[in-house]
Design a protein around this motif. Structure first.
Motif, PDB file in Angstrom:
ATOM      1  N   MET A   1       0.826  -1.197   0.000  1.00 27.52           N
ATOM      2  CA  MET A   1       0.000   0.000   0.000  1.00 27.52           C
ATOM      3  C   MET A   1       0.866   1.255   0.000  1.00 27.52           C
ATOM      4  O   MET A   1       0.429   2.289  -0.459  1.00 27.52           O
ATOM      5  CB  MET A   1      -0.948  -0.004   1.197  1.00 27.52           C
ATOM      6  N   SER A   2       2.102   1.161   0.482  1.00 30.87           N
ATOM      7  CA  SER A   2       2.943   2.352   0.547  1.00 30.87           C
ATOM      8  C   SER A   2       3.228   2.901  -0.843  1.00 30.87           C
ATOM      9  O   SER A   2       3.284   4.104  -1.040  1.00 30.87           O
ATOM     10  CB  SER A   2       4.230   2.058   1.307  1.00 30.87           C
ATOM     11  N   ASP A   3       3.445   2.019  -1.851  1.00 34.23           N
ATOM     12  CA  ASP A   3       3.645   2.494  -3.218  1.00 34.23           C
ATOM     13  C   ASP A   3       2.394   3.170  -3.744  1.00 34.23           C
ATOM     14  O   ASP A   3       2.468   4.181  -4.424  1.00 34.23           O
ATOM     15  CB  ASP A   3       4.038   1.348  -4.136  1.00 34.23           C
ATOM     16  N   ASN A   4       1.239   2.586  -3.425  1.00 38.15           N
ATOM     17  CA  ASN A   4      -0.029   3.176  -3.850  1.00 38.15           C
ATOM     18  C   ASN A   4      -0.210   4.545  -3.213  1.00 38.15           C
ATOM     19  O   ASN A   4      -0.652   5.480  -3.874  1.00 38.15           O
ATOM     20  CB  ASN A   4      -1.206   2.276  -3.484  1.00 38.15           C
ATOM     21  N   LEU A   5       0.135   4.663  -1.942  1.00 36.68           N
ATOM     22  CA  LEU A   5       0.010   5.933  -1.235  1.00 36.68           C
ATOM     23  C   LEU A   5       0.927   6.972  -1.865  1.00 36.68           C
ATOM     24  O   LEU A   5       0.517   8.101  -2.126  1.00 36.68           O
ATOM     25  CB  LEU A   5       0.333   5.757   0.247  1.00 36.68           C
ATOM     26  N   SER A   6       2.154   6.589  -2.136  1.00 34.61           N
ATOM     27  CA  SER A   6       3.117   7.503  -2.739  1.00 34.61           C
ATOM     28  C   SER A   6       2.656   7.947  -4.129  1.00 34.61           C
ATOM     29  O   SER A   6       2.716   9.142  -4.458  1.00 34.61           O
ATOM     30  CB  SER A   6       4.483   6.821  -2.824  1.00 34.61           C
ATOM     31  N   ASP A   7       2.188   7.011  -4.945  1.00 30.64           N
ATOM     32  CA  ASP A   7       1.694   7.344  -6.285  1.00 30.64           C
ATOM     33  C   ASP A   7       0.498   8.286  -6.210  1.00 30.64           C
ATOM     34  O   ASP A   7       0.404   9.252  -6.971  1.00 30.64           O
ATOM     35  CB  ASP A   7       1.301   6.085  -7.051  1.00 30.64           C
ATOM     36  N   LEU A   8      -0.427   7.998  -5.298  1.00 33.07           N
ATOM     37  CA  LEU A   8      -1.619   8.829  -5.160  1.00 33.07           C
ATOM     38  C   LEU A   8      -1.242  10.233  -4.712  1.00 33.07           C
ATOM     39  O   LEU A   8      -1.745  11.228  -5.252  1.00 33.07           O
ATOM     40  CB  LEU A   8      -2.606   8.187  -4.173  1.00 33.07           C
ATOM     41  N   ASP A  10       1.616  11.768  -5.196  1.00 33.74           N
ATOM     42  CA  ASP A  10       2.261  12.431  -6.335  1.00 33.74           C
ATOM     43  C   ASP A  10       1.224  12.957  -7.312  1.00 33.74           C
ATOM     44  O   ASP A  10       1.308  14.094  -7.776  1.00 33.74           O
ATOM     45  CB  ASP A  10       3.196  11.465  -7.077  1.00 33.74           C
ATOM     46  N   TYR A  11       0.239  12.142  -7.628  1.00 39.16           N
ATOM     47  CA  TYR A  11      -0.749  12.498  -8.642  1.00 39.16           C
ATOM     48  C   TYR A  11      -1.619  13.675  -8.206  1.00 39.16           C
ATOM     49  O   TYR A  11      -1.936  14.553  -9.008  1.00 39.16           O
ATOM     50  CB  TYR A  11      -1.626  11.292  -8.970  1.00 39.16           C
ATOM     51  N   ILE A  12      -2.023  13.687  -6.943  1.00 34.07           N
ATOM     52  CA  ILE A  12      -2.919  14.757  -6.474  1.00 34.07           C
ATOM     53  C   ILE A  12      -2.159  15.969  -5.947  1.00 34.07           C
ATOM     54  O   ILE A  12      -2.769  16.944  -5.538  1.00 34.07           O
ATOM     55  CB  ILE A  12      -3.941  14.239  -5.438  1.00 34.07           C
ATOM     56  N   GLY A  13      -0.826  15.897  -5.967  1.00 34.61           N
ATOM     57  CA  GLY A  13      -0.018  17.066  -5.641  1.00 34.61           C
ATOM     58  C   GLY A  13       0.279  17.269  -4.169  1.00 34.61           C
ATOM     59  O   GLY A  13       0.523  18.398  -3.747  1.00 34.61           O
ATOM     60  N   ILE A  14       0.281  16.214  -3.390  1.00 36.06           N
ATOM     61  CA  ILE A  14       0.651  16.313  -1.978  1.00 36.06           C
ATOM     62  C   ILE A  14       2.114  15.901  -1.854  1.00 36.06           C
ATOM     63  O   ILE A  14       2.478  14.801  -2.274  1.00 36.06           O
ATOM     64  CB  ILE A  14      -0.235  15.402  -1.097  1.00 36.06           C
ATOM     65  N   PRO A  15       2.967  16.765  -1.298  1.00 34.13           N
ATOM     66  CA  PRO A  15       4.382  16.404  -1.159  1.00 34.13           C
ATOM     67  C   PRO A  15       4.559  15.122  -0.341  1.00 34.13           C
ATOM     68  O   PRO A  15       3.819  14.862   0.605  1.00 34.13           O
ATOM     69  CB  PRO A  15       4.992  17.602  -0.423  1.00 34.13           C
ATOM     70  N   GLU A  16       5.542  14.331  -0.717  1.00 37.88           N
ATOM     71  CA  GLU A  16       5.796  13.037  -0.071  1.00 37.88           C
ATOM     72  C   GLU A  16       6.017  13.181   1.429  1.00 37.88           C
ATOM     73  O   GLU A  16       5.609  12.326   2.210  1.00 37.88           O
ATOM     74  CB  GLU A  16       7.007  12.370  -0.729  1.00 37.88           C
ATOM     75  N   ASP A  17       6.641  14.279   1.850  1.00 34.12           N
ATOM     76  CA  ASP A  17       6.939  14.453   3.276  1.00 34.12           C
ATOM     77  C   ASP A  17       5.768  15.044   4.068  1.00 34.12           C
ATOM     78  O   ASP A  17       5.839  15.191   5.274  1.00 34.12           O
ATOM     79  CB  ASP A  17       8.199  15.310   3.468  1.00 34.12           C
ATOM     80  N   ASP A  22      -2.345  11.291   5.109  1.00 30.97           N
ATOM     81  CA  ASP A  22      -2.036   9.867   4.951  1.00 30.97           C
ATOM     82  C   ASP A  22      -3.134   8.949   5.483  1.00 30.97           C
ATOM     83  O   ASP A  22      -3.480   7.961   4.841  1.00 30.97           O
ATOM     84  CB  ASP A  22      -0.708   9.514   5.610  1.00 30.97           C
ATOM     85  N   LYS A  23      -3.690   9.273   6.630  1.00 29.71           N
ATOM     86  CA  LYS A  23      -4.717   8.414   7.216  1.00 29.71           C
ATOM     87  C   LYS A  23      -5.943   8.325   6.303  1.00 29.71           C
ATOM     88  O   LYS A  23      -6.464   7.240   6.047  1.00 29.71           O
ATOM     89  CB  LYS A  23      -5.108   8.932   8.597  1.00 29.71           C
TER      90      LYS A  23
END
Length: 124
Positions: A1-8, A10-17, A22-23
Protein backbone atom coordinates in the motif's frame (compact mmCIF):
# COMPACT_ATOMS: atom_id res chain seq x y z
CA UNK A 1 0.00 0.00 0.00
CA UNK A 2 2.94 2.35 0.55
CA UNK A 3 3.65 2.49 -3.22
CA UNK A 4 -0.03 3.18 -3.85
CA UNK A 5 0.01 5.93 -1.23
CA UNK A 6 3.12 7.50 -2.74
CA UNK A 7 1.69 7.34 -6.29
CA UNK A 8 -1.62 8.83 -5.16
CA UNK A 9 0.10 11.66 -3.28
CA UNK A 10 2.26 12.43 -6.33
CA UNK A 11 -0.75 12.50 -8.64
CA UNK A 12 -2.92 14.76 -6.47
CA UNK A 13 -0.02 17.07 -5.64
CA UNK A 14 0.65 16.31 -1.98
CA UNK A 15 4.38 16.40 -1.16
CA UNK A 16 5.80 13.04 -0.07
CA UNK A 17 6.94 14.45 3.28
CA UNK A 18 3.46 15.86 4.07
CA UNK A 19 1.71 13.20 6.14
CA UNK A 20 -1.37 15.27 7.03
CA UNK A 21 -3.65 13.32 4.67
CA UNK A 22 -2.04 9.87 4.95
CA UNK A 23 -4.72 8.41 7.22
CA UNK A 24 -7.54 9.48 4.89
CA UNK A 25 -5.65 8.43 1.76
CA UNK A 26 -4.88 4.99 3.21
CA UNK A 27 -8.57 4.55 4.03
CA UNK A 28 -9.57 5.57 0.49
CA UNK A 29 -7.02 3.10 -0.96
CA UNK A 30 -8.12 0.27 1.33
CA UNK A 31 -11.86 0.72 0.69
CA UNK A 32 -11.45 1.16 -3.06
CA UNK A 33 -9.34 -1.98 -3.42
CA UNK A 34 -11.73 -3.99 -1.22
CA UNK A 35 -14.67 -2.87 -3.32
CA UNK A 36 -12.94 -3.80 -6.58
CA UNK A 37 -11.94 -7.21 -5.20
CA UNK A 38 -15.61 -7.87 -4.37
CA UNK A 39 -16.63 -6.82 -7.89
CA UNK A 40 -13.99 -9.18 -9.31
CA UNK A 41 -15.06 -12.09 -7.11
CA UNK A 42 -11.78 -11.98 -5.16
CA UNK A 43 -13.42 -11.85 -1.76
CA UNK A 44 -10.45 -12.47 0.52
CA UNK A 45 -7.32 -10.47 1.33
CA UNK A 46 -5.11 -13.19 -0.16
CA UNK A 47 -6.06 -12.17 -3.71
CA UNK A 48 -4.84 -8.65 -4.49
CA UNK A 49 -6.19 -6.54 -7.32
CA UNK A 50 -4.65 -7.98 -10.52
CA UNK A 51 -1.82 -5.91 -12.01
CA UNK A 52 -3.62 -5.55 -15.33
CA UNK A 53 -6.49 -3.77 -13.54
CA UNK A 54 -4.36 -1.63 -11.19
CA UNK A 55 -5.38 1.50 -13.08
CA UNK A 56 -8.98 1.09 -11.89
CA UNK A 57 -8.51 1.57 -8.14
CA UNK A 58 -6.01 4.37 -8.78
CA UNK A 59 -8.51 6.27 -10.94
CA UNK A 60 -11.30 5.72 -8.42
CA UNK A 61 -9.06 6.78 -5.52
CA UNK A 62 -8.31 10.07 -7.28
CA UNK A 63 -12.04 10.65 -7.82
CA UNK A 64 -12.81 9.87 -4.20
CA UNK A 65 -10.09 12.17 -2.90
CA UNK A 66 -11.20 15.01 -5.18
CA UNK A 67 -14.73 14.91 -3.86
CA UNK A 68 -13.94 14.72 -0.14
CA UNK A 69 -16.50 16.76 1.79
CA UNK A 70 -18.89 16.37 -1.17
CA UNK A 71 -19.55 12.62 -0.89
CA UNK A 72 -22.86 11.51 -2.31
CA UNK A 73 -23.49 14.77 -4.15
CA UNK A 74 -25.63 14.13 -7.18
CA UNK A 75 -25.87 17.69 -8.41
CA UNK A 76 -24.65 21.16 -7.48
CA UNK A 77 -25.00 24.36 -9.45
CA UNK A 78 -23.70 27.79 -8.53
CA UNK A 79 -23.02 30.74 -10.81
CA UNK A 80 -22.71 28.62 -13.93
CA UNK A 81 -20.64 25.87 -12.29
CA UNK A 82 -22.27 22.47 -12.16
CA UNK A 83 -21.02 19.36 -10.33
CA UNK A 84 -22.59 15.90 -10.53
CA UNK A 85 -21.17 12.60 -9.29
CA UNK A 86 -21.77 9.08 -10.58
CA UNK A 87 -23.76 6.78 -8.35
CA UNK A 88 -21.02 4.17 -8.74
CA UNK A 89 -17.36 5.10 -9.11
CA UNK A 90 -16.69 1.87 -11.01
CA UNK A 91 -19.35 2.34 -13.71
CA UNK A 92 -16.94 3.49 -16.41
CA UNK A 93 -14.77 0.42 -15.79
CA UNK A 94 -17.58 -2.17 -15.75
CA UNK A 95 -16.79 -3.57 -19.20
CA UNK A 96 -13.12 -4.05 -18.20
CA UNK A 97 -14.21 -5.74 -14.96
CA UNK A 98 -16.59 -8.02 -16.86
CA UNK A 99 -13.91 -8.90 -19.42
CA UNK A 100 -11.42 -9.78 -16.66
CA UNK A 101 -14.00 -11.92 -14.88
CA UNK A 102 -14.83 -13.75 -18.11
CA UNK A 103 -11.14 -14.41 -18.87
CA UNK A 104 -10.40 -15.56 -15.32
CA UNK A 105 -13.44 -17.73 -14.69
CA UNK A 106 -14.94 -15.68 -11.88
CA UNK A 107 -18.06 -14.76 -13.82
CA UNK A 108 -20.61 -17.31 -12.70
CA UNK A 109 -24.31 -16.85 -13.21
CA UNK A 110 -26.52 -18.93 -10.98
CA UNK A 111 -30.23 -19.06 -11.65
CA UNK A 112 -32.65 -20.57 -9.18
CA UNK A 113 -36.24 -21.55 -9.78
CA UNK A 114 -38.25 -20.51 -6.72
CA UNK A 115 -41.17 -22.72 -7.85
CA UNK A 116 -39.17 -25.94 -8.15
CA UNK A 117 -39.97 -28.45 -5.44
CA UNK A 118 -37.14 -29.60 -3.22
CA UNK A 119 -35.55 -32.71 -4.66
CA UNK A 120 -36.97 -32.03 -8.12
CA UNK A 121 -33.97 -32.35 -10.43
CA UNK A 122 -35.99 -32.02 -13.61
CA UNK A 123 -34.43 -29.42 -15.92
CA UNK A 124 -36.69 -27.73 -18.45
Amino acid sequence: MSDNLSDLKDYIGIPEDNNDFDKVLKLIIKNTEMQLRVKLGLMNDINPVPDELAYIPFSVEVKRYNRLKNEGMTSFTQEGESITFNANDFDEFQSDINDWKKQNGTSVLVAMDPYRKRGDNHVV
